[in-house]
Design a protein around this motif. Structure first.
Motif, mmCIF file in Angstrom:
data_model
loop_
_atom_site.group_PDB
_atom_site.id
_atom_site.type_symbol
_atom_site.label_atom_id
_atom_site.label_comp_id
_atom_site.label_asym_id
_atom_site.label_seq_id
_atom_site.Cartn_x
_atom_site.Cartn_y
_atom_site.Cartn_z
ATOM 1 N N GLU A 1 57.247 43.413 64.317
ATOM 2 C CA GLU A 1 57.618 44.684 63.916
ATOM 3 C C GLU A 1 56.573 44.893 62.664
ATOM 4 O O GLU A 1 56.240 44.161 61.790
ATOM 5 N N LEU B 1 56.451 50.678 64.513
ATOM 6 C CA LEU B 1 56.429 50.188 65.958
ATOM 7 C C LEU B 1 57.075 48.712 65.804
ATOM 8 O O LEU B 1 56.579 48.087 65.220
ATOM 9 N N LYS B 2 58.098 48.571 67.042
ATOM 10 C CA LYS B 2 58.633 47.386 67.198
ATOM 11 C C LYS B 2 58.419 46.946 68.673
ATOM 12 O O LYS B 2 58.733 47.822 69.518
ATOM 13 N N ALA C 1 59.663 48.292 73.561
ATOM 14 C CA ALA C 1 59.086 49.035 72.643
ATOM 15 C C ALA C 1 59.759 50.044 72.027
ATOM 16 O O ALA C 1 60.157 51.006 72.541
ATOM 17 N N SER C 2 59.672 50.278 70.572
ATOM 18 C CA SER C 2 60.235 51.409 69.979
ATOM 19 C C SER C 2 59.408 51.855 68.705
ATOM 20 O O SER C 2 58.784 50.926 68.045
ATOM 21 N N TYR C 3 59.237 53.103 68.820
ATOM 22 C CA TYR C 3 58.590 53.695 67.507
ATOM 23 C C TYR C 3 59.227 54.777 66.759
ATOM 24 O O TYR C 3 59.953 55.751 67.346
#
Length: 134
Positions: free
Chosen positions: A89, A96-97, A117-119
């Motif tokens: 992270e 962004l993770k 993926a997450s932003y």
């Protein structure tokens, strides 16, 4: 600034009213502890249904490597399912993770995994996920 919640978090507060602390027909226990430095965390939980007598539980350990933005989480439950999650992270880009989540069932040899993926920024949130099975 506004903080945009993800879609799955929209009803979380309403679900927690019934899921946390209200165990009708069951006995439930949750224990959590962490190291003084906050690098290691341990949690365990279990519940037993009073009408059927069925009991289950799980154990979770979490190890954080703050310098590299890594978090390693391992889970084991009484159904003999082993799970490992590796998260990275805020190192490639702020907000962004990247997460790799795997599950292994030793009895059957079944393996599965998810790559997520997450932003997240101030006014938007985007997520992407892939599932893998073997």
């Amino acid at each position: 600034m506004c903080n945009t919640p993800t879609y799955c978090d929209l009803g979380k507060a309403a679900k927690d009213v019934f899921n946390k602390g209200y165990g009708f027909g069951m006995v439930k226990i949750d224990l959590k502890t962490k190291s003084c430095s906050g690098v290691m965390e341990f949690s365990t939980s279990g519940h037993a249904y009073t009408d059927t007598g069925k009991a289950s539980g799980n154990l979770e350990t979490k190890y954080k490597v703050c310098n590299y933005g890594l978090t390693f989480t391992q889970k084991w439950n009484t159904d003999n399912t082993l799970g490992t999650e590796i998260s990275w992270e805020n190192k490639l880009a702020e907000g962004l993770k990247l997460t790799l989540d795997t599950i292994f069932v030793p009895n059957t040899g079944k393996k599965s995994g998810k790559l997520k993926a997450s932003y997240k920024r101030d006014c938007f949130s985007v997520g992407l996920g892939f599932e893998l099975e073997a």
